[in-house]
Design a protein around this motif. Sequence first.
Motif, mmCIF file in Angstrom:
data_model
loop_
_atom_site.group_PDB
_atom_site.id
_atom_site.type_symbol
_atom_site.label_atom_id
_atom_site.label_comp_id
_atom_site.label_asym_id
_atom_site.label_seq_id
_atom_site.Cartn_x
_atom_site.Cartn_y
_atom_site.Cartn_z
ATOM 1 N N VAL A 1 34.313 -15.496 0.396
ATOM 2 C CA VAL A 1 34.652 -16.498 -0.617
ATOM 3 C C VAL A 1 35.772 -17.421 -0.136
ATOM 4 C CG1 VAL A 1 33.875 -15.099 -2.550
ATOM 5 C CG2 VAL A 1 36.212 -14.830 -1.726
ATOM 6 N N HIS A 2 36.217 -17.215 1.122
ATOM 7 C CA HIS A 2 37.190 -18.105 1.766
ATOM 8 C C HIS A 2 38.477 -18.232 0.963
ATOM 9 C CE1 HIS A 2 33.995 -19.114 4.554
ATOM 10 N NE2 HIS A 2 33.224 -19.439 3.537
ATOM 11 N N GLN A 3 39.039 -17.068 0.624
ATOM 12 C CA GLN A 3 40.310 -17.101 -0.074
ATOM 13 C C GLN A 3 41.105 -15.830 0.195
ATOM 14 O OE1 GLN A 3 39.111 -17.523 -4.207
ATOM 15 N NE2 GLN A 3 39.229 -15.325 -4.561
ATOM 16 N N TRP A 4 42.415 -15.934 0.014
ATOM 17 C CA TRP A 4 43.311 -14.805 0.175
ATOM 18 C C TRP A 4 43.222 -13.903 -1.053
ATOM 19 C CZ3 TRP A 4 45.869 -12.525 3.943
ATOM 20 C CH2 TRP A 4 46.875 -11.597 3.618
ATOM 21 N N VAL A 5 43.139 -12.600 -0.827
ATOM 22 C CA VAL A 5 43.067 -11.616 -1.912
ATOM 23 C C VAL A 5 44.381 -10.845 -1.938
ATOM 24 C CG1 VAL A 5 41.840 -9.637 -2.856
ATOM 25 C CG2 VAL A 5 40.572 -11.423 -1.624
ATOM 26 N N PRO A 6 45.272 -11.131 -2.871
ATOM 27 C CA PRO A 6 46.557 -10.420 -2.921
ATOM 28 C C PRO A 6 46.384 -9.025 -3.501
ATOM 29 C CG PRO A 6 46.397 -11.920 -4.764
ATOM 30 C CD PRO A 6 45.151 -12.142 -3.931
ATOM 31 N N GLY A 7 47.391 -8.178 -3.274
ATOM 32 C CA GLY A 7 47.382 -6.839 -3.865
ATOM 33 C C GLY A 7 46.262 -5.960 -3.374
ATOM 34 N N TRP A 8 45.707 -6.285 -2.172
ATOM 35 C CA TRP A 8 44.611 -5.503 -1.573
ATOM 36 C C TRP A 8 43.415 -5.391 -2.510
ATOM 37 C CZ3 TRP A 8 45.061 -4.928 3.464
ATOM 38 C CH2 TRP A 8 46.337 -4.968 4.023
ATOM 39 N N GLY A 9 43.240 -6.398 -3.362
ATOM 40 C CA GLY A 9 42.101 -6.420 -4.275
ATOM 41 C C GLY A 9 42.254 -5.522 -5.480
ATOM 42 N N ASN A 10 43.401 -4.814 -5.577
ATOM 43 C CA ASN A 10 43.613 -3.876 -6.675
ATOM 44 C C ASN A 10 44.871 -4.183 -7.477
ATOM 45 O OD1 ASN A 10 41.417 -2.037 -5.917
ATOM 46 N ND2 ASN A 10 42.698 -1.519 -4.164
ATOM 47 N N GLU A 11 45.468 -5.352 -7.262
ATOM 48 C CA GLU A 11 46.725 -5.735 -7.909
ATOM 49 C C GLU A 11 47.868 -4.784 -7.535
ATOM 50 O OE1 GLU A 11 46.132 -6.275 -12.095
ATOM 51 O OE2 GLU A 11 44.448 -7.649 -11.837
ATOM 52 N N GLU A 12 47.826 -4.277 -6.307
ATOM 53 C CA GLU A 12 48.883 -3.374 -5.847
ATOM 54 C C GLU A 12 50.182 -4.147 -5.634
ATOM 55 O OE1 GLU A 12 47.358 -1.185 -2.436
ATOM 56 O OE2 GLU A 12 45.411 -1.020 -3.438
ATOM 57 N N LEU A 13 51.306 -3.444 -5.753
ATOM 58 C CA LEU A 13 52.623 -4.078 -5.782
ATOM 59 C C LEU A 13 53.404 -3.927 -4.483
ATOM 60 C CD1 LEU A 13 53.702 -2.845 -9.337
ATOM 61 C CD2 LEU A 13 52.587 -5.015 -8.727
ATOM 62 N N GLN A 14 52.888 -3.132 -3.528
ATOM 63 C CA GLN A 14 53.657 -2.839 -2.322
ATOM 64 C C GLN A 14 53.322 -3.806 -1.181
ATOM 65 O OE1 GLN A 14 50.914 -1.033 -3.140
ATOM 66 N NE2 GLN A 14 49.726 -1.505 -1.310
ATOM 67 N N TYR A 15 54.300 -3.950 -0.278
ATOM 68 C CA TYR A 15 54.098 -4.662 0.981
ATOM 69 C C TYR A 15 54.121 -3.609 2.081
ATOM 70 C CZ TYR A 15 54.399 -8.533 4.330
ATOM 71 O OH TYR A 15 54.138 -9.450 5.340
ATOM 72 N N TYR A 16 53.014 -3.478 2.826
ATOM 73 C CA TYR A 16 52.947 -2.472 3.881
ATOM 74 C C TYR A 16 53.684 -2.956 5.129
ATOM 75 C CZ TYR A 16 49.341 0.212 1.391
ATOM 76 O OH TYR A 16 48.660 0.969 0.476
ATOM 77 N N THR A 17 54.461 -2.055 5.725
ATOM 78 C CA THR A 17 55.181 -2.365 6.958
ATOM 79 C C THR A 17 54.948 -1.244 7.968
ATOM 80 O OG1 THR A 17 57.321 -1.210 6.777
ATOM 81 C CG2 THR A 17 57.009 -3.159 5.385
#
Length: 305
Positions: free
Chosen positions: A40-56
């Motif tokens: 769909v040519h778009q960025w999906v935030p929250g890993w598609g689940n509305e998750e709140l963490q930033y993985y490092t």
Amino acid sequence: MNDLQRPGWTLVWHDEFDGDGLDRTKWDFDLGNGFFDYRVHQWVPGWGNEELQYYTGDPENVQVRDSCVFLRAVKAPLHGCGYTSARLKTKARDGRVLFAKQYGRVEFRARVPWGKGLWPALWMLPVDDKYGGWAASGEIDLMEIVGEKPEEVLSSIHFGSSFPRRTLVTKTHPLPAGSLVSDWHVYAVEWEPGEIRFFVDEALTCTHRHWWSCSRLENGLGVEAAGEADLNPWPAPFDQPFYLLMNVAVGGNFPGVPNAATVFPAELVVDHVRVYDKAGGYGPATPRGPGTMPWEPGHEQERRS
């Protein structure tokens, strides 16, 4: 190190986390808070689940000590997210496969954090989307929890058509009285052609012999299979190599958001990961039984959103 031998099985890959750092020949990191969906040519935030963490991949979020790996969800802001955490996988971000397996026994010995809004998981994904985007090519979840329910463990398989028409079957396994996920447990799957069995501490929790895969799309999105002609050959999608993942997500549409009682840092501690082949190899696929397709009478599946 514990005994690596297992009757009826041959060890083919393992990590006992005995060094002073993560073995980067075995594991890579997912990074960030989402992904680009090329369909769909778009960025999906929250890993598609509305998750709140930033993985490092930072030491605050991933540590190896005491012959264990610690995946730590921390209450700390980063790049617009309120939490940092870690997700490790045996497929590199550049596409290289560090380890993958088609059929066998996979086990994790782990202590699992719990609390409202926590979503730890030990799971598997296909190396290639041979049958289409998630979940037409499958997903195997050895362990996940509803964050505020530490007395029970969930195991799941995802299959069917590509999003938004995927299918999910989940088994909820209550732990023995007095035991919580924060205690040590061994979570395992034994996967053979046409059959997937889940275990907690050697106790068989469920057996799956019914699933399907449909690659048909309309306007780039998956549609429900309407008949046998729409299906990929059995036992698709669980007939391809899968790689391993472990992570601690925070928030999302499954566990909800943390509350004041949720303890951070929240640590998923993994003592070992071991993968075995069945001694003597694998026979032909177990036949798929009747009454299991969405268009057939008697079709019943336990689902969760």
